[in-house]
Scaffold this active site. Structure first.
Site, mmCIF file in Angstrom:
data_model
loop_
_atom_site.group_PDB
_atom_site.id
_atom_site.type_symbol
_atom_site.label_atom_id
_atom_site.label_comp_id
_atom_site.label_asym_id
_atom_site.label_seq_id
_atom_site.Cartn_x
_atom_site.Cartn_y
_atom_site.Cartn_z
ATOM 1 C CE LYS A 77 60.842 -26.198 7.007
ATOM 2 N NZ LYS A 77 61.042 -27.510 7.665
ATOM 3 C CB SER A 152 61.795 -26.262 11.058
ATOM 4 O OG SER A 152 62.010 -27.292 10.104
ATOM 5 C CB SER A 176 61.178 -30.226 10.818
ATOM 6 O OG SER A 176 62.225 -29.793 11.647
#
Length: 450
Positions: A77, A152, A176
């Site tokens: 990520k 996210s 997230s």
């Protein structure tokens, strides 16, 4: 013959260990899959050159097993640093920044033998549960073109759901991991806070909100990655020691669950969300209980402590006039709120947090898990910044529509997101502190029934 990336990560790795699959064949299949799918969904970013990746795969085939992820392609990520790969965090203020060292969690994944192929997309600084930014653009939902992937960890969830990767890391401050897992039909675990250490930078005591964690297509794969990510770091006073989960997960488990739904009407829900979730729980041991704590107090404490934390992280970029104008409005709003807080504000929020932990601990004397939807609405149009209204109720901040994830995040409890197949929604099962294994065992029971 079954495509290698359609197998579970544990099966892929077992095939590499046995010689039935080579790291080179797996890397070639991965790059072919990314070339086929990623131009549509835009989940994988900063992809490294194919020649370099194939060379690393050849080296993996020539050497002894380095660790439990030996030879597995892995995309990190884009909030975490990987040595030699650009970290943007979705912000033009950081675009092109190439770190010299990998973050702790990333280094553990590399030490376990994974081959880092690139990054997965994220909102700017991970703010907001909708994956778009000014550096790489927007990530499409894995199953609904033109709809949000969540966030996210939206890039991670979509890369998993579209079989571009077999495992993915995510992070979770305000859902997230959980929101994109639910919207894209995969699993995500927000671990007990401190189990997966963050970076030993700045304050290491006060800001106990966000955590890294695993995402996968099966609970067993979650356990595999969690065990790699987990473990104390001597530089961090609040990191935790935990026993490995993968060796124990196959036991499976049923849990006594408490359904909290819309928290007694406090959380606005799009029509269909509650019905979808309650139907999915049919056959499980679930009690419908009322709200155990005032939702407005939880929200007040959350936005205070969150803004306070964000202001500490992004304050230097806000203070520097050369980078302030590159921050998105939501980031500026968070920083300005955080900088305006008084010590009394923070102490009051922390007291609410402490009181909620006490109440939750009493609930766990009766129930093994608290259950809520992973989001308050289904995936919305990708062109939106965020939902301004749900079920006729105005959302007064850019993240109010994700208020449903606050009960776990505020007090650092583990929460497992499980998918509801075909429904673009999931359930989050919140456990008591250090109940990560128990949640994963329930996840295995859930997965076996799908």
């Amino acid at each position: 013959m079954e495509h290698p990336l359609h197998r579970d990560a544990t099966r892929i790795l077992a095939d590499i260990r046995s010689g039935q699959l080579t790291a080179v064949d797996l890397m070639e299949a991965t790059l072919d899959r990314i070339a086929q799918v990623n131009p549509v969904v835009n989940a994988v970013v900063s992809l490294r050159a194919a020649d370099a990746l194939l060379n690393e795969a050849r080296e993996a085939d020539r050497t002894d097993q380095k660790g439990p992820l030996h030879g597995l392609p892995f995309a990190v990520k884009d909030l975490a640093n990987v040595a030699g790969i650009a970290t943007s965090m979705g912000s033009t203020a950081l675009k092109g920044t190439i770190p010299d060292t990998s973050d702790i969690m990333v280094q553990r994944i590399q030490d376990a033998g994974a081959i880092i192929i690139g990054k997965t997309n994220t909102p700017e600084f991970g703010l907001g549960s909708h994956t778009f930014n000014s550096v790489f653009g927007e990530t499409q939902n894995a199953h609904l073109h033109g709809k949000s992937a969540g966030g996210s960890s939206g890039g991670a969830a979509v890369a998993l759901a579209t079989h571009m990767v077999a495992l993915a890391d995510g992070s979770d401050m305000m859902g997230s991991l959980r929101n994109p897992a639910g919207w894209n039909g995969v699993y995500g675990l927000r671990p007990t806070w401190g189990r997966v250490p963050s970076e030993p930078r700045g304050d290491t005591y006060l800001h106990q909100l966000a955590t890294n964690g695993p995402m996968a297509r099966t609970p067993s794969d979650l356990a595999l990655l969690l065990d790699v990510q987990s473990g104390p770091d001597s530089r961090q006073p609040l990191s935790r020691t935990a026993q490995p989960t993968l060796p124990e997960i196959n036991a499976g488990r049923s849990l006594r669950l408490a359904w909290l739904g819309d928290w007694g009407g406090a959380y606005a829900m799009e029509p269909g969300v509650i019905d979808t979730c309650t139907a999915a729980m049919s056959g499980y041991d679930v009690a419908d209980i009322g709200p155990p704590f005032p939702a407005e107090q939880l929200w007040d404490a959350w936005i205070t402590l969150r803004s306070w934390s964000v202001a500490q992280n992004l304050g230097p970029l806000y203070t520097d006039k050369s980078t302030r104008n590159s921050l998105k409005p939501e980031a500026i709003w968070e920083v300005e709120r955080g900088l305006a807080l008084s010590l009394v504000d923070v102490e009051r929020a922390s007291l609410i947090r402490s009181n909620w932990f006490s109440i939750a601990s009493k609930l766990f004397e009766i129930y093994d898990g608290l259950v809520l939807p992973t989001a308050q609405c289904f995936p919305f149009p990708i062109s939106w910044d965020w939902p301004k209204e749900i079920a006729g109720r105005k959302m007064d901040t850019y993240h109010r529509w994700m208020e449903v994830v606050v009960p776990a995040s505020l007090i650092g409890l583990p929460a497992l997101a499980v998918p509801i197949p075909g429904q673009h929604m999931g359930l989050q099962i919140i456990g008591r502190q250090d109940a990560d294994l128990q949640l994963l065992q329930f996840g295995l029971t859930w997965h076996s029934s799908l």
